[in-house]
Design a protein around this motif. Sequence first.
Motif, PDB file in Angstrom:
ATOM      1  N   TRP A  85       0.845  -1.202   0.000  1.00  0.00           N
ATOM      2  CA  TRP A  85       0.000   0.000   0.000  1.00  0.00           C
ATOM      3  C   TRP A  85       0.871   1.240   0.000  1.00  0.00           C
ATOM      4  O   TRP A  85       1.742   1.418   0.854  1.00  0.00           O
ATOM      5  CB  TRP A  85      -0.886   0.004   1.243  1.00  0.00           C
ATOM      6  N   ALA A  86       0.616   2.158  -0.952  1.00  0.00           N
ATOM      7  CA  ALA A  86       1.222   3.485  -0.960  1.00  0.00           C
ATOM      8  C   ALA A  86       0.092   4.500  -1.072  1.00  0.00           C
ATOM      9  O   ALA A  86      -0.658   4.489  -2.056  1.00  0.00           O
ATOM     10  CB  ALA A  86       2.200   3.639  -2.115  1.00  0.00           C
ATOM     11  N   GLY A  87      -0.029   5.341  -0.063  1.00  0.00           N
ATOM     12  CA  GLY A  87      -1.108   6.323  -0.047  1.00  0.00           C
ATOM     13  C   GLY A  87      -1.310   6.841   1.359  1.00  0.00           C
ATOM     14  O   GLY A  87      -0.522   6.569   2.271  1.00  0.00           O
ATOM     15  N   HIS A  88      -2.371   7.610   1.537  1.00  0.00           N
ATOM     16  CA  HIS A  88      -2.652   8.191   2.845  1.00  0.00           C
ATOM     17  C   HIS A  88      -3.119   7.143   3.850  1.00  0.00           C
ATOM     18  O   HIS A  88      -3.727   6.136   3.500  1.00  0.00           O
ATOM     19  CB  HIS A  88      -3.768   9.230   2.717  1.00  0.00           C
ATOM     20  N   GLY A  89      -2.836   7.431   5.114  1.00  0.00           N
ATOM     21  CA  GLY A  89      -3.488   6.782   6.230  1.00  0.00           C
ATOM     22  C   GLY A  89      -4.243   7.842   7.013  1.00  0.00           C
ATOM     23  O   GLY A  89      -4.067   9.044   6.792  1.00  0.00           O
ATOM     24  N   SER A  90      -5.099   7.406   7.921  1.00  0.00           N
ATOM     25  CA  SER A  90      -5.850   8.343   8.746  1.00  0.00           C
ATOM     26  C   SER A  90      -6.246   7.641  10.033  1.00  0.00           C
ATOM     27  O   SER A  90      -5.921   6.454  10.230  1.00  0.00           O
ATOM     28  CB  SER A  90      -7.083   8.859   8.003  1.00  0.00           C
ATOM     29  N   SER A  91      -6.937   8.357  10.892  1.00  0.00           N
ATOM     30  CA  SER A  91      -7.444   7.751  12.126  1.00  0.00           C
ATOM     31  C   SER A  91      -8.709   8.480  12.554  1.00  0.00           C
ATOM     32  O   SER A  91      -8.899   9.657  12.233  1.00  0.00           O
ATOM     33  CB  SER A  91      -6.391   7.794  13.240  1.00  0.00           C
ATOM     34  N   LEU A  92      -9.559   7.753  13.267  1.00  0.00           N
ATOM     35  CA  LEU A  92     -10.816   8.308  13.748  1.00  0.00           C
ATOM     36  C   LEU A  92     -10.951   8.006  15.230  1.00  0.00           C
ATOM     37  O   LEU A  92     -10.547   6.938  15.699  1.00  0.00           O
ATOM     38  CB  LEU A  92     -12.017   7.702  13.003  1.00  0.00           C
ATOM     39  N   LEU A  93     -11.533   8.931  15.954  1.00  0.00           N
ATOM     40  CA  LEU A  93     -11.801   8.723  17.368  1.00  0.00           C
ATOM     41  C   LEU A  93     -12.898   7.687  17.558  1.00  0.00           C
ATOM     42  O   LEU A  93     -13.853   7.629  16.782  1.00  0.00           O
ATOM     43  CB  LEU A  93     -12.223  10.035  18.019  1.00  0.00           C
ATOM     44  N   VAL A  94     -12.745   6.864  18.576  1.00  0.00           N
ATOM     45  CA  VAL A  94     -13.748   5.865  18.908  1.00  0.00           C
ATOM     46  C   VAL A  94     -14.626   6.424  20.031  1.00  0.00           C
ATOM     47  O   VAL A  94     -14.141   6.622  21.154  1.00  0.00           O
ATOM     48  CB  VAL A  94     -13.097   4.542  19.362  1.00  0.00           C
ATOM     49  N   PRO A  95     -15.891   6.715  19.773  1.00  0.00           N
ATOM     50  CA  PRO A  95     -16.758   7.244  20.842  1.00  0.00           C
ATOM     51  C   PRO A  95     -17.060   6.192  21.894  1.00  0.00           C
ATOM     52  O   PRO A  95     -17.014   4.996  21.627  1.00  0.00           O
ATOM     53  CB  PRO A  95     -18.027   7.661  20.086  1.00  0.00           C
ATOM     54  N   ARG A  96     -17.375   6.642  23.087  1.00  0.00           N
ATOM     55  CA  ARG A  96     -17.634   5.725  24.186  1.00  0.00           C
ATOM     56  C   ARG A  96     -18.860   4.854  23.938  1.00  0.00           C
ATOM     57  O   ARG A  96     -18.990   3.781  24.530  1.00  0.00           O
ATOM     58  CB  ARG A  96     -17.820   6.517  25.476  1.00  0.00           C
ATOM     59  N   SER A  97     -19.749   5.330  23.087  1.00  0.00           N
ATOM     60  CA  SER A  97     -20.976   4.568  22.839  1.00  0.00           C
ATOM     61  C   SER A  97     -20.720   3.295  22.051  1.00  0.00           C
ATOM     62  O   SER A  97     -21.595   2.433  21.948  1.00  0.00           O
ATOM     63  CB  SER A  97     -21.974   5.435  22.070  1.00  0.00           C
ATOM     64  N   ILE A  98     -19.507   3.174  21.476  1.00  0.00           N
ATOM     65  CA  ILE A  98     -19.198   2.012  20.643  1.00  0.00           C
ATOM     66  C   ILE A  98     -18.346   1.047  21.447  1.00  0.00           C
ATOM     67  O   ILE A  98     -17.207   1.357  21.798  1.00  0.00           O
ATOM     68  CB  ILE A  98     -18.452   2.422  19.360  1.00  0.00           C
ATOM     69  N   SER A  99     -18.878  -0.116  21.726  1.00  0.00           N
ATOM     70  CA  SER A  99     -18.140  -1.193  22.381  1.00  0.00           C
ATOM     71  C   SER A  99     -17.320  -0.699  23.567  1.00  0.00           C
ATOM     72  O   SER A  99     -16.173  -0.311  23.418  1.00  0.00           O
ATOM     73  CB  SER A  99     -17.219  -1.893  21.384  1.00  0.00           C
ATOM     74  N   GLY A 100     -17.917  -0.749  24.742  1.00  0.00           N
ATOM     75  CA  GLY A 100     -17.230  -0.297  25.939  1.00  0.00           C
ATOM     76  C   GLY A 100     -15.868  -0.914  26.139  1.00  0.00           C
ATOM     77  O   GLY A 100     -15.006  -0.334  26.777  1.00  0.00           O
ATOM     78  N   SER A 101     -15.667  -2.109  25.577  1.00  0.00           N
ATOM     79  CA  SER A 101     -14.373  -2.767  25.756  1.00  0.00           C
ATOM     80  C   SER A 101     -13.254  -1.982  25.111  1.00  0.00           C
ATOM     81  O   SER A 101     -12.111  -2.040  25.541  1.00  0.00           O
ATOM     82  CB  SER A 101     -14.407  -4.186  25.172  1.00  0.00           C
ATOM     83  N   LEU A 102     -13.583  -1.215  24.068  1.00  0.00           N
ATOM     84  CA  LEU A 102     -12.542  -0.441  23.406  1.00  0.00           C
ATOM     85  C   LEU A 102     -12.002   0.647  24.327  1.00  0.00           C
ATOM     86  O   LEU A 102     -10.804   0.756  24.550  1.00  0.00           O
ATOM     87  CB  LEU A 102     -13.095   0.193  22.125  1.00  0.00           C
ATOM     88  N   SER A 103     -12.910   1.454  24.871  1.00  0.00           N
ATOM     89  CA  SER A 103     -12.456   2.525  25.737  1.00  0.00           C
ATOM     90  C   SER A 103     -11.869   1.987  27.032  1.00  0.00           C
ATOM     91  O   SER A 103     -10.936   2.553  27.582  1.00  0.00           O
ATOM     92  CB  SER A 103     -13.621   3.481  26.040  1.00  0.00           C
ATOM     93  N   ALA A 104     -12.408   0.870  27.525  1.00  0.00           N
ATOM     94  CA  ALA A 104     -11.890   0.275  28.758  1.00  0.00           C
ATOM     95  C   ALA A 104     -10.455  -0.182  28.589  1.00  0.00           C
ATOM     96  O   ALA A 104      -9.663  -0.151  29.531  1.00  0.00           O
ATOM     97  CB  ALA A 104     -12.770  -0.899  29.176  1.00  0.00           C
ATOM     98  N   ARG A 105     -10.090  -0.605  27.356  1.00  0.00           N
ATOM     99  CA  ARG A 105      -8.735  -1.084  27.111  1.00  0.00           C
ATOM    100  C   ARG A 105      -7.809   0.051  26.690  1.00  0.00           C
ATOM    101  O   ARG A 105      -6.655  -0.169  26.378  1.00  0.00           O
ATOM    102  CB  ARG A 105      -8.759  -2.181  26.033  1.00  0.00           C
ATOM    103  N   GLY A 106      -8.350   1.266  26.637  1.00  0.00           N
ATOM    104  CA  GLY A 106      -7.497   2.411  26.386  1.00  0.00           C
ATOM    105  C   GLY A 106      -7.306   2.764  24.930  1.00  0.00           C
ATOM    106  O   GLY A 106      -6.453   3.584  24.608  1.00  0.00           O
ATOM    107  N   TYR A 107      -8.042   2.150  24.014  1.00  0.00           N
ATOM    108  CA  TYR A 107      -7.880   2.468  22.607  1.00  0.00           C
ATOM    109  C   TYR A 107      -8.851   3.573  22.223  1.00  0.00           C
ATOM    110  O   TYR A 107     -10.060   3.439  22.399  1.00  0.00           O
ATOM    111  CB  TYR A 107      -8.124   1.232  21.743  1.00  0.00           C
TER     112      TYR A 107
END
Length: 396
Positions: A85-107
């Motif tokens: 892959w050659a091109g842009h990358g990006s990132s998006l914030l994960v809101p707390r309303s989406i899968s509590g396990s994500l925010s609980a694990r610090g991601y």
Amino acid sequence: MSARVFALVIGIDSYRSGSIWNLESAVSDAKSIKHWLVHHLCVPRHQIRTLLDGEATTANIENAFTSHLLDNPAIERGDAILIYWAGHGSSLLVPRSISGSLSARGYSHIDVLVTYDHDTKSPSGSGRISGISDRSMFTMMRALAAAKGDNITLALDASFSAPARSQNRGSVRWTPTVKATAENVIAGLWRVDDISAGEGFFRSEYDTHTLLTASGPHEGAVEGNDGGRFTQSLIRAAGVLPLHQTSYVDLISHMTSSDPSFDENHDQTPRSLGLHKSRIIFHALPFVADERFIALDAHPTSDHFRIEMGSVHGIVEGTELSMHRHNRRGSLNPALDSLKVLEVHATWSLARRRSRDGVQGEWAQITQKTPFQPKAYLRKHLPFRHAGGTGRAIQV
């Protein structure tokens, strides 16, 4: 003999969304990788699928992954697979309303590879298109490894963090995502049933593939008019290393130590990640024996070498050869010395190297020989036979 390598090569300079600035050299990098595969590793063109610019939509990439790699009956288990892959990358914030396990694990982020149609409206009208996420890629790699084995290399010349210095923004392969949301990402996941698995691309414990990445988690993947810093360093390293003896770790180590641009800027450090990063590149599959090379056997007390080819192969006195370390295709193999044939037998010959000093190789390749004359060979090696009843000797 063609190399057992299959590749999906993606390069994107121009994007559909007006909020994403275009790049300069991602497409040329993708073409350079394809050229290396075809002309240096002898990979047949039909084993490489290339998607450039407008071809590299999210749907097209997922479809190409499925048809060209995952469901391709020509790929046998253990064959080498490259996704570049050659091109842009990006990132998006994960809101707390989406899968509590994500925010609980610090991601707090979802990393995304920015496809041509990233951050644009979906044709179905169901939100925004959001590229290929880290979660989707994790699931894709897991499915591919289960079907084809773990000889998989994922090479990413992209970054997922904003550049540390604002003046570098236009030369870094990163873009902010303006309109697509984490909900859009999750709605477009590729066969993912657990969004808490596969967070981020920079994981060291993956056993499905080896990752080569242009930079670390909080660094930028820099490009210029001549290409991405990572890809061009990779191509240069492939031209000077004996790849049949080089691991992914060795490759990245050479790139970072030999390319002064990585040391000078301190803002980009290529990495190799995964449990198989100490393997030889592509598990050494492309580096097959080259039939043009002849085995050498050094004489124990002289500078003569026995060559396993003789007059029946067209070798004559005066034939010149170059001496080499190995007989593998696609791997650096410069001439160490030259040899000249002094004595010829039917199936073997003796040659002498021009220099008495220097490194000794075990293989040779013909560089120049006197044109083979079969009539002269037959007169020298075949007996006369007599025509029946005439008593005349007939030369064959």
